[in-house]
Design an enzyme around this catalytic site. Structure first.
Site, PDB file in Angstrom:
ATOM      1  N   HIS A  63       0.831  -1.214   0.000  1.00  0.00           N
ATOM      2  CA  HIS A  63       0.000   0.000   0.000  1.00  0.00           C
ATOM      3  C   HIS A  63       0.864   1.262   0.000  1.00  0.00           C
ATOM      4  O   HIS A  63       0.523   2.253  -0.657  1.00  0.00           O
ATOM      5  CB  HIS A  63      -0.949  -0.008   1.197  1.00  0.00           C
ATOM      6  CG  HIS A  63      -1.857  -1.201   1.216  1.00  0.00           C
ATOM      7  ND1 HIS A  63      -2.439  -1.680   2.368  1.00  0.00           N
ATOM      8  CD2 HIS A  63      -2.268  -2.032   0.216  1.00  0.00           C
ATOM      9  CE1 HIS A  63      -3.181  -2.745   2.074  1.00  0.00           C
ATOM     10  NE2 HIS A  63      -3.083  -2.980   0.784  1.00  0.00           N
ATOM     11  N   HIS A  70      -9.686  -1.474  -4.569  1.00  0.00           N
ATOM     12  CA  HIS A  70      -8.512  -1.858  -3.788  1.00  0.00           C
ATOM     13  C   HIS A  70      -7.601  -2.794  -4.574  1.00  0.00           C
ATOM     14  O   HIS A  70      -6.369  -2.702  -4.476  1.00  0.00           O
ATOM     15  CB  HIS A  70      -8.885  -2.512  -2.460  1.00  0.00           C
ATOM     16  CG  HIS A  70      -7.664  -2.814  -1.647  1.00  0.00           C
ATOM     17  ND1 HIS A  70      -7.007  -1.837  -0.920  1.00  0.00           N
ATOM     18  CD2 HIS A  70      -6.916  -3.945  -1.519  1.00  0.00           C
ATOM     19  CE1 HIS A  70      -5.925  -2.369  -0.368  1.00  0.00           C
ATOM     20  NE2 HIS A  70      -5.846  -3.643  -0.719  1.00  0.00           N
ATOM     21  N   HIS A  86      -1.435 -10.073  -6.242  1.00  0.00           N
ATOM     22  CA  HIS A  86      -0.033  -9.669  -6.131  1.00  0.00           C
ATOM     23  C   HIS A  86       0.902 -10.581  -6.924  1.00  0.00           C
ATOM     24  O   HIS A  86       1.782 -10.108  -7.640  1.00  0.00           O
ATOM     25  CB  HIS A  86       0.402  -9.673  -4.660  1.00  0.00           C
ATOM     26  CG  HIS A  86      -0.249  -8.626  -3.829  1.00  0.00           C
ATOM     27  ND1 HIS A  86      -0.153  -7.278  -4.103  1.00  0.00           N
ATOM     28  CD2 HIS A  86      -1.009  -8.720  -2.714  1.00  0.00           C
ATOM     29  CE1 HIS A  86      -0.824  -6.600  -3.188  1.00  0.00           C
ATOM     30  NE2 HIS A  86      -1.357  -7.448  -2.340  1.00  0.00           N
TER      31      HIS A  86
END
Length: 305
Positions: free
Chosen positions: A79, A238, A265
């Site tokens: 993040h 997100h 990811h």
């Protein structure tokens, strides 16, 4: 000349580690031109540096880690890395007195606030961009992600969650990137997880910092957070935030179009490594004249102030 960026001053904050549940102090420092993004663990003696690098990324069930050749790692970098990408910060030293970056509220917004509070300084060195020249695609089962040439930076992300809280109309999000668009439309989107998974992990001594304060928590039917969602499509926003952070692990803002279906990811990193391995698919470029630069990377005064 489009110049590299760093911070004007040191900025510090404290938060909680997602894994340990313990207090973490985060310190972000300005760095000279061509330093890149360096994560540093000061809880080790001597301190250990982890340059942001696609080949150092390890995906775990809970977060993204950077791992060095001695198998020492720093966790939960994704993040903060997205916030750096969003603001186009090229050079920075990020120190933590723990094995992980604090989770904060589960989004990139607290990091954006800290970086803007520190101020953004332009350095007298040309900023390098990674321009996509050829399409590169990776697949895993029905999941896929690809980069294609585009004079800007666009993202088109689709998730596929069969859950009553995630309406079918809110599972795709498209963004023509700019710093302002990132801050307003992406940075506040929080990570999410199932209550049963969090309870199970905590029973095993994992995810001890997981709570309603740092994630959207759902059961089999609904969102459990008292305040609900920040956006009706916060889940897919997100996932796009994660992708922006994952792609910035190359150390450069990307000029190209990113499209993904059910990516995460690991697949985002696989795509980035596939791009970098195919030398004909990309080039590093600079802009001597701001008029030649894609609009995506012109910093609006509302963000740079």
């Amino acid at each position: 000349m489009i110049k590299q960026r760093t911070l004007k001053r040191i900025v510090q904050a404290t938060g909680v580690g997602l894994h340990t549940g313990k207090k973490v102090t985060l310190t972000m420092r300005p760095a000279p031109a061509n330093t890149g993004v360096i994560y540093r663990r000061t809880d080790l003696n001597p301190p250990v540096d982890f340059p942001a690098d696609a080949k150092s990324v390890r995906d775990t069930m809970l977060c993204t880690c950077l791992v060095n050749e001695h198998d020492v790692r720093i966790s939960t970098v994704e993040h903060l890395n997205a916030a750096l990408a969003g603001l186009g910060i090229d050079n920075i030293i990020i120190e933590v007195d723990a094995p992980e970056i604090p989770i904060m509220d589960g989004s990139a917004s607290p990091f954006v606030f800290l970086l803007l509070d520190a101020g953004i300084e332009e350095l007298n060195t040309s900023k390098k961009f990674l321009r996509i020249k050829e399409t590169v695609r990776v697949e895993e089962g029905d999941k896929w992600a690809e980069m294609t040439p585009y004079n800007g930076f666009s993202l088109d992300f689709t998730i596929d969650f069969n859950h009553p809280a995630i309406d079918s109309s809110t599972q795709r999000y498209c963004l023509d990137f700019s710093a302002e668009a990132f801050v307003r439309q992406i940075s506040r989107a929080r990570t999410f997880g199932f209550m049963r998974d969090i309870e199970y992990l905590q029973s095993k001594g994992l995810c001890l910092g997981g709570s309603f304060d740092c994630a959207i928590v759902v059961d089999d039917y609904r969102v459990l957070n008292e305040d609900g969602l920040r956006f009706e499509d916060e889940f897919v926003r997100h996932k796009m935030l994660d992708a922006i952070g994952d792609l910035f692990m190359c150390g450069y803002n990307i000029i190209g179009a990113f499209t993904a279906f059910k990516s995460g990811h690991a697949l985002n990193n696989k795509l980035l490594q596939a791009v970098l391995a195919q030398e004909s698919a990309w080039e590093l470029t600079t802009f001597e004249d701001e008029a030649e630069m894609p609009l995506a990377f012109r910093a609006p005064s509302t963000v740079m102030a």
